[in-house]
Motif scaffolding. Structure first.
Motif, PDB file in Angstrom:
ATOM      1  N   PHE A 161       0.806  -1.214   0.000  1.00  0.00           N
ATOM      2  CA  PHE A 161       0.000   0.000   0.000  1.00  0.00           C
ATOM      3  C   PHE A 161       0.839   1.264   0.000  1.00  0.00           C
ATOM      4  CE2 PHE A 161      -3.504  -2.805   1.098  1.00  0.00           C
ATOM      5  CZ  PHE A 161      -4.389  -2.354   0.158  1.00  0.00           C
ATOM      6  N   PHE A 172     -10.511  -7.125  -0.133  1.00  0.00           N
ATOM      7  CA  PHE A 172     -10.875  -5.916  -0.874  1.00  0.00           C
ATOM      8  C   PHE A 172     -12.058  -6.165  -1.801  1.00  0.00           C
ATOM      9  CE2 PHE A 172      -7.271  -3.654   0.656  1.00  0.00           C
ATOM     10  CZ  PHE A 172      -7.634  -2.332   0.490  1.00  0.00           C
ATOM     11  N   PHE A 198      -4.715  13.349  -2.788  1.00  0.00           N
ATOM     12  CA  PHE A 198      -3.918  13.930  -3.869  1.00  0.00           C
ATOM     13  C   PHE A 198      -4.455  15.266  -4.370  1.00  0.00           C
ATOM     14  CE2 PHE A 198      -2.867   9.298  -4.747  1.00  0.00           C
ATOM     15  CZ  PHE A 198      -1.685   9.378  -4.044  1.00  0.00           C
ATOM     16  N   ILE A 208       2.126  14.367 -13.712  1.00  0.00           N
ATOM     17  CA  ILE A 208       1.166  14.864 -14.709  1.00  0.00           C
ATOM     18  C   ILE A 208       0.883  16.337 -14.476  1.00  0.00           C
ATOM     19  CG2 ILE A 208      -1.238  14.713 -15.461  1.00  0.00           C
ATOM     20  CD1 ILE A 208      -1.077  11.702 -14.828  1.00  0.00           C
ATOM     21  N   THR A 209       0.680  16.675 -13.189  1.00  0.00           N
ATOM     22  CA  THR A 209       0.361  18.057 -12.839  1.00  0.00           C
ATOM     23  C   THR A 209       1.481  19.002 -13.250  1.00  0.00           C
ATOM     24  OG1 THR A 209      -0.829  17.169 -10.952  1.00  0.00           O
ATOM     25  CG2 THR A 209      -0.327  19.512 -10.920  1.00  0.00           C
ATOM     26  N   ILE A 267      -1.845  30.479 -13.929  1.00  0.00           N
ATOM     27  CA  ILE A 267      -1.343  29.555 -12.908  1.00  0.00           C
ATOM     28  C   ILE A 267      -2.445  29.247 -11.892  1.00  0.00           C
ATOM     29  CG2 ILE A 267       0.328  29.271 -11.025  1.00  0.00           C
ATOM     30  CD1 ILE A 267       2.295  30.862 -12.687  1.00  0.00           C
ATOM     31  N   ILE A 289       2.094  26.397 -19.683  1.00  0.00           N
ATOM     32  CA  ILE A 289       2.348  27.801 -19.365  1.00  0.00           C
ATOM     33  C   ILE A 289       3.675  28.282 -19.918  1.00  0.00           C
ATOM     34  CG2 ILE A 289       2.865  29.388 -17.480  1.00  0.00           C
ATOM     35  CD1 ILE A 289       0.621  28.269 -15.973  1.00  0.00           C
ATOM     36  N   ILE A 317      -7.813   0.264   4.803  1.00  0.00           N
ATOM     37  CA  ILE A 317      -6.723  -0.673   4.522  1.00  0.00           C
ATOM     38  C   ILE A 317      -6.491  -1.608   5.712  1.00  0.00           C
ATOM     39  CG2 ILE A 317      -4.226  -0.853   4.154  1.00  0.00           C
ATOM     40  CD1 ILE A 317      -4.428   1.669   2.442  1.00  0.00           C
ATOM     41  N   ILE A 348       1.224  21.761 -16.221  1.00  0.00           N
ATOM     42  CA  ILE A 348       1.333  23.211 -16.003  1.00  0.00           C
ATOM     43  C   ILE A 348       2.549  23.767 -16.724  1.00  0.00           C
ATOM     44  CG2 ILE A 348       1.630  25.018 -14.294  1.00  0.00           C
ATOM     45  CD1 ILE A 348       0.058  23.584 -12.386  1.00  0.00           C
ATOM     46  N   HIS A 379      -4.997  26.857 -13.450  1.00  0.00           N
ATOM     47  CA  HIS A 379      -4.473  25.482 -13.496  1.00  0.00           C
ATOM     48  C   HIS A 379      -4.525  24.840 -12.112  1.00  0.00           C
ATOM     49  CE1 HIS A 379      -3.036  24.810 -17.545  1.00  0.00           C
ATOM     50  NE2 HIS A 379      -2.484  26.015 -17.577  1.00  0.00           N
ATOM     51  N   ILE A 380      -3.969  25.525 -11.124  1.00  0.00           N
ATOM     52  CA  ILE A 380      -3.893  24.928  -9.785  1.00  0.00           C
ATOM     53  C   ILE A 380      -5.289  24.687  -9.238  1.00  0.00           C
ATOM     54  CG2 ILE A 380      -3.186  25.323  -7.397  1.00  0.00           C
ATOM     55  CD1 ILE A 380      -0.731  26.684  -8.459  1.00  0.00           C
ATOM     56  N   PHE A 418      -7.883  13.040 -12.630  1.00  0.00           N
ATOM     57  CA  PHE A 418      -6.730  13.925 -12.481  1.00  0.00           C
ATOM     58  C   PHE A 418      -6.182  14.423 -13.814  1.00  0.00           C
ATOM     59  CE2 PHE A 418      -6.578  12.183  -8.219  1.00  0.00           C
ATOM     60  CZ  PHE A 418      -6.262  13.318  -7.502  1.00  0.00           C
ATOM     61  N   MET A 419      -6.692  13.903 -14.925  1.00  0.00           N
ATOM     62  CA  MET A 419      -6.087  14.356 -16.187  1.00  0.00           C
ATOM     63  C   MET A 419      -7.086  15.031 -17.107  1.00  0.00           C
ATOM     64  SD  MET A 419      -4.515  10.699 -16.735  1.00  0.00           S
ATOM     65  CE  MET A 419      -4.028  10.491 -15.031  1.00  0.00           C
ATOM     66  N   PHE A 426      -8.928   7.741 -11.236  1.00  0.00           N
ATOM     67  CA  PHE A 426      -7.643   7.934 -11.919  1.00  0.00           C
ATOM     68  C   PHE A 426      -7.775   8.980 -13.023  1.00  0.00           C
ATOM     69  CE2 PHE A 426      -4.681   6.513 -15.306  1.00  0.00           C
ATOM     70  CZ  PHE A 426      -3.494   6.686 -14.622  1.00  0.00           C
ATOM     71  N   ILE A 483       0.589  11.388 -10.292  1.00  0.00           N
ATOM     72  CA  ILE A 483      -0.295  12.544 -10.366  1.00  0.00           C
ATOM     73  C   ILE A 483       0.510  13.844 -10.294  1.00  0.00           C
ATOM     74  CG2 ILE A 483      -2.051  13.801  -9.072  1.00  0.00           C
ATOM     75  CD1 ILE A 483      -3.184  10.883  -8.496  1.00  0.00           C
ATOM     76  N   GLY A 541       0.892   8.823  -6.230  1.00  0.00           N
ATOM     77  CA  GLY A 541       1.166  10.215  -5.891  1.00  0.00           C
ATOM     78  C   GLY A 541       2.179  10.828  -6.841  1.00  0.00           C
ATOM     79  N   ILE A 577      -6.804  21.700 -11.068  1.00  0.00           N
ATOM     80  CA  ILE A 577      -6.139  20.431 -10.741  1.00  0.00           C
ATOM     81  C   ILE A 577      -6.718  19.893  -9.440  1.00  0.00           C
ATOM     82  CG2 ILE A 577      -3.952  19.498  -9.864  1.00  0.00           C
ATOM     83  CD1 ILE A 577      -2.656  21.240 -12.113  1.00  0.00           C
ATOM     84  N   TRP A 627      -8.374  18.389 -16.120  1.00  0.00           N
ATOM     85  CA  TRP A 627      -8.700  19.702 -15.557  1.00  0.00           C
ATOM     86  C   TRP A 627      -8.785  20.815 -16.607  1.00  0.00           C
ATOM     87  CZ3 TRP A 627      -3.588  18.052 -15.360  1.00  0.00           C
ATOM     88  CH2 TRP A 627      -2.621  18.960 -15.780  1.00  0.00           C
TER      89      TRP A 627
END
Lengths: 113, 614
Positions: A87, B185, B204, A101-102, B237, A110, B176, A106, B240-241, B291-292, B288, A98, A95, B244, B294
């Protein structure tokens, strides 16, 4: 019953021996990585301190060294390769994915336009 | 609960302020979330009254900006989020056969941080004006907004965001590590699965928000230049932030609703969930992909055709796992013995409504078309269809379904059905015309419009629908008040439940399970019932049960940050230092004082079991 103990004991002894070898092996890894980490740190310091290495290369270079250090830290010292770390590993990989990618998104959108 | 007192019982108010019990924290979240839901709803009503006729002057343009900002921020962060945490707290530990969450103290801290963040934000109404830069707080609107409204927005969200992050981590660790023996699970109920993925998304998605808010705060307080093009910054900026964070945030909201719908549909169809593993896979995939995508909020910002195309395709891809879910709910109902209880009505109403929101979502994902839709009422209609038609309908289904478990009372079904029909019809009446208002060119976030543009009738219909939604909500509150009567105490297992939370008697004992249950498959309680057992098979003998002590520290830690935030807004170093000192003192006390909790002794548990209380 007598048979049972007879067959059981060598296996048991074998296991203990295996564990002993494993511990010895691990100690070796610990020693090697400890020395390596000190060396890598010294190299990083030298790369910045010395005039012979151009600073643009030095920055990239020490970043690579830092990544190697992270792997030493995670796998040798924090035992990520051992059982029961699925885990934390999943968490870190997702993490990092992601975050990558972020940052790539950006930065790409930019600072290239 | 027990005649043998092994620990001092706190009375009334003090019990609620110091509780670390997940069941009580769930109720606190529900009550606080309900309160903010009302506040956000009143703000929405004011906006609809302002817009019911052209050139109305019920509120000023400036007040309208504050209303729309506060409505969005309150509903997303302080109504939907806590209501989701309410059910996660009330249900997840029971569904996995645990006695509490992994970190009960931290759970309480998460609640109080959220609560004081919400109070902070709403305090702005009384202290010189609410934030007025939209819930998205785009720079330079937010960086140059006069007054201290946006400061309240930044610090309120910062405090509550910390609480949410804490809660997310807590549920990740709980799910968990604390599952009962046999609960692998792929045997977890779908609500637990969706809570798990949501917690991962929180982990995240919230750090980007925290960083964005810090940057915004530095711009406003210390004249930093992150978003100031004159000094080399870039306003994009912030966008974007924010997105995201913001896009995963909407999946954080919708996933637990999907989970609640899955439980309700399966229970009231008397069938196991169709395509369980596909449902789990779809949940993880939505998390998943979330996150891609935004940039689809920024198609018109001028990022170029390549960026727009990539994110358009990624966005449309999300329709696939969501479609899988829709079909699985339909197939679960197909051939089932469907009981149309109130909870089931909400779930059945949810499916077509959410599909409509999804369809407009795919329409908005086409960049060329989005140039037409962007910032129009079409967008407003779309996100209300997914957030009200998706999240809120799912939450109401969950409320009617889990209310007996949370409050030891059943909600009245007749009133529940009145609530459903008024709210459901009102909802479609409010938001369906808004699609056309948007296509006819009405921009969002405007405080009025001129007559003679064919906007009058549809706006009037929309306001009437909003009134109907308000009536529905009032019916719900009447229902809640009526349910306090003893008449509504539930019979054992009121819905013929399938999952572990229904295997416990009413009211839920403090320690949840006298003996940790043994889980033998998906829908464990149903399996035991089908095998002819009345109760779960225990996985352990009766023994002493270790319980955590309550603590007042989480409350004071949060009050400390609340005070410190006022110091930051009014630039008073003294107040800021006092606030932080309170927080750090509480953290210090928590660190140095050993608190090992207490035990409920075997004798008391056995006595409870003998009298059918556990």
């Amino acid at each position: 019953m007598a048979d049972h103990t007879k067959t059981e004991q060598p296996v048991h002894r074998n296991e203990a021996l295996h564990r002993k070898i494993a511990i010895k092996e691990e100690r070796k890894y610990h020693n090697v990585s400890f020395i390596m980490m000190i060396l890598l740190t010294l190299i990083a310091f030298y790369a910045i301190w010395s005039d012979k290495v151009s600073s643009s290369f030095a920055i990239l270079f020490i970043l690579v060294l830092a990544v190697i250090q992270v792997f030493f830290q995670l796998y040798i010292w924090m035992h990520l390769s051992h059982k029961g770390h699925d885990f934390p590993l999943w968490g870190m990989i997702s993490g990092i994915l992601i975050a990558a990618i972020t940052v790539a998104g950006i930065a790409g959108l930019i600072w290239t336009s | 609960m027990s005649t043998l007192a092994s620990h001092s019982k706190k009375s009334g108010l003090m019990d609620w302020l110091t509780t670390v019990d997940h069941k009580k924290i769930g109720i606190l979240y529900l009550v606080a979330g309900g309160l903010f839901f009302i506040i956000g709803g009143i703000e929405a009503m004011f906006m609809r009254i302002q817009l019911f006729k052209p050139e109305n002057d019920f509120v000023s343009a400036d007040m309208f900006n504050q209303l729309l900002t506060m409505h969005g921020t309150t509903m997303i962060f302080f109504a939907a989020m806590p209501l989701i945490f309410a059910f996660m707290n009330a249900v997840v530990p029971l569904q996995i056969g645990a006695r509490d969450v992994a970190f009960p103290f931290v759970n309480a801290l998460g609640f109080w941080l959220f609560f004081f963040g919400g109070v902070m934000l709403n305090a702005s109404w009384l202290l010189g004006g609410a934030p007025d830069a939209g819930w998205t707080g785009y720079a330079p609107l937010s960086t140059t907004s006069l007054g201290s409204g946006v400061d309240f927005y930044v610090l309120g969200l910062q405090i509550s965001g910390a609480g949410t992050l804490i809660g997310g981590i807590n549920f990740l660790v709980t799910i968990i590590n604390m599952r009962a023996p046999g609960m692998s699970f792929m045997r977890m109920p779908l609500f637990t699965w969706t809570s798990f993925v949501t917690s991962g998304l929180i982990l995240f998605a919230f750090p980007p928000l925290t960083i964005g808010l810090f940057m915004l705060m530095f711009e406003r307080v210390f004249d930093a230049n992150f978003f100031n093009p004159d000094n080399g910054g870039n306003i994009l900026i912030w966008e974007h932030i924010f997105w995201i964070f913001g896009h995963p945030e909407v999946y954080i909201l919708i996933l637990p609703s999907f989970g609640a719908i899955s439980e309700v549909v399966s229970t009231f169809s008397k069938k196991r969930l169709f395509g369980y593993s596909a449902m789990v896979f779809a949940t993880v995939l939505i998390g998943f992909l979330g996150f891609m995508v935004w940039v689809h909020h920024m198609f018109t910002a001028g990022l170029g055709p390549i960026a727009n195309s990539i994110f358009a395709v990624a966005t449309m891809a999300i329709a696939v796992p969501t479609g899988v879910k829709i079909f699985n709910w339909l197939f679960t109902m197909w051939g089932g013995k469907i009981v149309f209880s109130t909870a089931m009505l909400w779930a059945v109403g949810f499916i077509p409504t959410f599909v409509m929101g999804g369809v407009t979502g795919v329409m908005l994902a086409i960049p060329s078309a989005d140039y037409q839709f962007h910032d129009s009422y079409f967008v407003v209609a779309h996100f209300h269809y997914v957030i009200v038609g998706g999240v809120v309908l799912g939450l109401f289904a969950g409320l009617y379904y889990w209310y007996p478990r949370m409050f030891n009372r059943v909600l009245n079904e007749t009133l529940g059905k009145i609530h459903f029909w008024t709210f459901f019809i009102g909802f479609h009446l409010t938001f369906f015309p808004q699609h056309f208002l948007g296509l006819m060119g009405m921009p969002r976030r405007v405080f009025t419009y001129l007559s003679g543009q064919d906007l009058d009738d549809l706006n009037l219909i929309s306001t009437v629908g909003a009134l109907l939604m308000a009536v529905g909500t009032i019916v719900l509150f009447i229902n809640v008040i009526i349910s306090t009567s003893k008449k509504y105490a539930p019979s054992e297992d009121p819905w013929n439940g399938r999952t572990l939370e229904w295997a416990i008697p009413f009211p839920t004992p403090e320690y949840n399970f006298a003996q940790t249950p043994l889980v033998r498959g998906l829908d464990p309680f149903w399996l035991e019932k089908m095998a002819g057992n009345k109760k779960m098979t225990p996985a352990e003998p009766v023994g002493d049960i270790h319980m955590p002590n309550g603590s007042i520290l989480p409350l004071f830690m949060s009050i400390g940050l609340f005070v410190a935030a006022f110091g930051a807004i009014y630039k008073s170093i003294l107040v800021g230092v006092i606030g932080l000192a309170i927080t750090f003192l509480c953290m210090f006390l928590r660190s140095v004082i050993d608190d090992h909790g207490y035990h409920i002794h075997k004798k008391e548990v056995e006595e409870d079991m003998k009298e059918g209380r556990s």
